[in-house]
Design a protein around this motif. Structure first.
Motif, mmCIF file in Angstrom:
data_model
loop_
_atom_site.group_PDB
_atom_site.id
_atom_site.type_symbol
_atom_site.label_atom_id
_atom_site.label_comp_id
_atom_site.label_asym_id
_atom_site.label_seq_id
_atom_site.Cartn_x
_atom_site.Cartn_y
_atom_site.Cartn_z
ATOM 1 N N PRO A 142 -40.709 2.672 -30.635
ATOM 2 C CA PRO A 142 -39.537 3.472 -30.970
ATOM 3 C C PRO A 142 -38.793 3.998 -29.747
ATOM 4 C CG PRO A 142 -41.466 4.857 -31.134
ATOM 5 C CD PRO A 142 -41.944 3.478 -30.704
ATOM 6 N N ASP A 143 -39.169 3.535 -28.543
ATOM 7 C CA ASP A 143 -38.584 4.084 -27.316
ATOM 8 C C ASP A 143 -37.054 4.062 -27.317
ATOM 9 O OD1 ASP A 143 -41.257 3.996 -26.780
ATOM 10 O OD2 ASP A 143 -41.114 2.738 -25.006
ATOM 11 N N ILE A 144 -36.462 2.917 -27.674
ATOM 12 C CA ILE A 144 -35.003 2.799 -27.607
ATOM 13 C C ILE A 144 -34.329 3.768 -28.568
ATOM 14 C CG2 ILE A 144 -34.768 0.918 -29.285
ATOM 15 C CD1 ILE A 144 -32.805 1.257 -25.961
ATOM 16 N N ASP A 145 -34.915 3.964 -29.749
ATOM 17 C CA ASP A 145 -34.348 4.895 -30.727
ATOM 18 C C ASP A 145 -34.365 6.318 -30.184
ATOM 19 O OD1 ASP A 145 -34.027 2.812 -32.736
ATOM 20 O OD2 ASP A 145 -36.192 2.908 -32.976
ATOM 21 N N GLU A 146 -35.463 6.684 -29.515
ATOM 22 C CA GLU A 146 -35.582 8.028 -28.946
ATOM 23 C C GLU A 146 -34.618 8.226 -27.784
ATOM 24 O OE1 GLU A 146 -39.729 8.477 -28.006
ATOM 25 O OE2 GLU A 146 -40.318 8.190 -30.101
ATOM 26 N N VAL A 147 -34.503 7.242 -26.909
ATOM 27 C CA VAL A 147 -33.618 7.353 -25.743
ATOM 28 C C VAL A 147 -32.165 7.493 -26.179
ATOM 29 C CG1 VAL A 147 -32.668 6.067 -23.780
ATOM 30 C CG2 VAL A 147 -35.140 6.170 -24.113
ATOM 31 N N LEU A 148 -31.736 6.667 -27.127
ATOM 32 C CA LEU A 148 -30.337 6.669 -27.536
ATOM 33 C C LEU A 148 -30.019 7.748 -28.562
ATOM 34 C CD1 LEU A 148 -29.647 2.842 -27.714
ATOM 35 C CD2 LEU A 148 -29.091 4.431 -25.869
ATOM 36 N N GLY A 149 -31.007 8.134 -29.348
ATOM 37 C CA GLY A 149 -30.797 9.189 -30.327
ATOM 38 C C GLY A 149 -29.782 8.850 -31.409
ATOM 39 N N VAL A 150 -29.652 7.577 -31.736
ATOM 40 C CA VAL A 150 -28.705 7.188 -32.783
ATOM 41 C C VAL A 150 -29.351 7.366 -34.151
ATOM 42 C CG1 VAL A 150 -27.461 5.559 -31.313
ATOM 43 C CG2 VAL A 150 -29.325 4.740 -32.723
ATOM 44 N N SER A 151 -28.517 7.620 -35.139
ATOM 45 C CA SER A 151 -29.041 7.748 -36.497
ATOM 46 C C SER A 151 -28.955 6.378 -37.155
ATOM 47 C CB SER A 151 -28.235 8.775 -37.288
ATOM 48 O OG SER A 151 -26.904 8.346 -37.401
ATOM 49 N N GLY A 152 -29.992 5.630 -37.041
ATOM 50 C CA GLY A 152 -30.026 4.291 -37.591
ATOM 51 C C GLY A 152 -30.931 3.409 -36.759
ATOM 52 N N HIS A 153 -31.005 2.179 -37.155
ATOM 53 C CA HIS A 153 -31.833 1.179 -36.484
ATOM 54 C C HIS A 153 -31.018 0.531 -35.368
ATOM 55 C CE1 HIS A 153 -34.636 -2.179 -36.086
ATOM 56 N NE2 HIS A 153 -33.602 -2.978 -36.147
ATOM 57 N N VAL A 154 -31.468 0.644 -34.124
ATOM 58 C CA VAL A 154 -30.774 -0.004 -33.012
ATOM 59 C C VAL A 154 -31.027 -1.506 -33.120
ATOM 60 C CG1 VAL A 154 -30.554 -0.226 -30.518
ATOM 61 C CG2 VAL A 154 -30.937 2.021 -31.542
ATOM 62 N N VAL A 155 -29.952 -2.274 -33.293
ATOM 63 C CA VAL A 155 -30.054 -3.724 -33.419
ATOM 64 C C VAL A 155 -30.058 -4.348 -32.034
ATOM 65 C CG1 VAL A 155 -28.959 -5.813 -34.329
ATOM 66 C CG2 VAL A 155 -28.923 -3.690 -35.662
ATOM 67 N N LEU A 156 -29.115 -3.932 -31.189
ATOM 68 C CA LEU A 156 -29.017 -4.475 -29.833
ATOM 69 C C LEU A 156 -28.077 -3.659 -28.984
ATOM 70 C CD1 LEU A 156 -26.053 -6.082 -29.726
ATOM 71 C CD2 LEU A 156 -27.336 -7.752 -31.018
ATOM 72 N N LEU A 157 -28.121 -3.938 -27.703
ATOM 73 C CA LEU A 157 -27.198 -3.355 -26.727
ATOM 74 C C LEU A 157 -26.279 -4.463 -26.233
ATOM 75 C CD1 LEU A 157 -29.863 -1.443 -24.615
ATOM 76 C CD2 LEU A 157 -28.331 -0.440 -26.317
ATOM 77 N N ILE A 158 -25.088 -4.101 -25.787
ATOM 78 C CA ILE A 158 -24.169 -5.070 -25.191
ATOM 79 C C ILE A 158 -23.718 -4.497 -23.854
ATOM 80 C CG2 ILE A 158 -22.124 -6.507 -25.512
ATOM 81 C CD1 ILE A 158 -22.219 -5.572 -28.526
ATOM 82 N N ALA A 159 -24.123 -5.155 -22.767
ATOM 83 C CA ALA A 159 -23.706 -4.763 -21.425
ATOM 84 C C ALA A 159 -22.394 -5.476 -21.111
ATOM 85 C CB ALA A 159 -24.786 -5.137 -20.406
ATOM 86 N N ILE A 160 -21.400 -4.712 -20.648
ATOM 87 C CA ILE A 160 -20.053 -5.249 -20.450
ATOM 88 C C ILE A 160 -19.481 -4.776 -19.126
ATOM 89 C CG2 ILE A 160 -17.686 -5.277 -21.385
ATOM 90 C CD1 ILE A 160 -18.992 -4.677 -24.141
ATOM 91 N N GLY A 161 -18.756 -5.658 -18.460
ATOM 92 C CA GLY A 161 -18.059 -5.301 -17.227
ATOM 93 C C GLY A 161 -17.203 -6.449 -16.761
ATOM 94 N N HIS A 162 -16.606 -6.274 -15.606
ATOM 95 C CA HIS A 162 -15.825 -7.363 -15.016
ATOM 96 C C HIS A 162 -16.779 -8.301 -14.296
ATOM 97 C CE1 HIS A 162 -11.840 -5.748 -15.845
ATOM 98 N NE2 HIS A 162 -12.429 -4.576 -15.742
ATOM 99 N N PRO A 163 -16.543 -9.605 -14.410
ATOM 100 C CA PRO A 163 -17.463 -10.541 -13.755
ATOM 101 C C PRO A 163 -17.378 -10.429 -12.237
ATOM 102 C CG PRO A 163 -15.564 -11.694 -14.680
ATOM 103 C CD PRO A 163 -15.451 -10.266 -15.104
ATOM 104 N N VAL A 164 -18.481 -10.747 -11.596
ATOM 105 C CA VAL A 164 -18.518 -10.804 -10.146
ATOM 106 C C VAL A 164 -17.778 -12.045 -9.701
ATOM 107 C CG1 VAL A 164 -20.062 -11.066 -8.150
ATOM 108 C CG2 VAL A 164 -20.686 -9.546 -10.025
ATOM 109 N N ALA A 165 -16.935 -11.924 -8.702
ATOM 110 C CA ALA A 165 -16.197 -13.088 -8.189
ATOM 111 C C ALA A 165 -17.172 -14.065 -7.557
ATOM 112 C CB ALA A 165 -15.156 -12.644 -7.176
ATOM 113 N N ASN A 166 -16.960 -15.338 -7.824
ATOM 114 C CA ASN A 166 -17.852 -16.370 -7.268
ATOM 115 C C ASN A 166 -17.425 -16.756 -5.874
ATOM 116 O OD1 ASN A 166 -19.368 -16.431 -9.585
ATOM 117 N ND2 ASN A 166 -18.165 -18.041 -10.522
#
Length: 166
Positions: A142-166
């Motif tokens: 249950p670690d993720i539920d405790e850390v995020l404190g959301v009311s519900g079942h955490v399905v997944l996280l989505i990490a988002i940002g600008h891509p690193v230039a190649n």
């Protein structure tokens, strides 16, 4: 970008530049989980229950705590300028669908289908806006539920940002 190009451009990317995600991009992503002003939604939902939610993890939750609540080392969670959490109200789904399958599989299947459709909309919107994204579903319970404190079942996280230039 048209839909076909977005589908072809979409990739799971785990490296992000330090550039923040623009507030307009963040708003566009979060709006995918809301009813449109003209009516309708960006994803299907069985019985129109709308059991999934999409939220910004925000700066108030330490990223190292989030990273420690996932399996394996996933340091991109520490560096992603935007981290979204997709969660679901499984109780509402069970109340609605357990008559179809008393074992509860039907309810969970509908919720995961809804979550997957919303996730794909988020990932395609990221591709359209030139953002890098990666879903993370290896979550310690249950670690993720405790850390995020959301009311519900955490399905997944989505990490988002600008891509690193190649």
């Amino acid at each position: 970008m048209n839909l076909y190009d977005a589908l072809r451009a979409r990739r799971s990317r785990r490296e992000f530049s330090a550039e923040p995600v623009a507030p307009t991009d963040k708003a566009a992503l979060l709006d995918l989980a809301r009813e449109r002003p003209e009516g309708g939604w960006a994803y299907p939902s069985a019985h129109d229950l709308r059991t999934v939610t999409l939220d910004d993890v925000g700066p108030h939750i330490p990223r190292d705590a989030v990273e420690s609540a996932v399996f394996d080392e996933q340091p991109w969670l520490l560096r992603a300028p935007l981290l979204l959490v997709l969660s679901a109200d499984l109780g509402r789904a069970h109340a609605e669908f357990d008559y179809q399958d008393p074992g509860g599989n039907q309810a969970r299947d509908f919720v995961m289908l809804e979550a997957g459709c919303l996730l794909q909309s988020v990932l395609l919107t990221c591709a359209d806006r030139g953002l890098a994204a990666v879903p993370v579903a290896g979550l310690r319970r249950p670690d993720i539920d405790e850390v995020l404190g959301v009311s519900g079942h955490v399905v997944l996280l989505i990490a988002i940002g600008h891509p690193v230039a190649n």
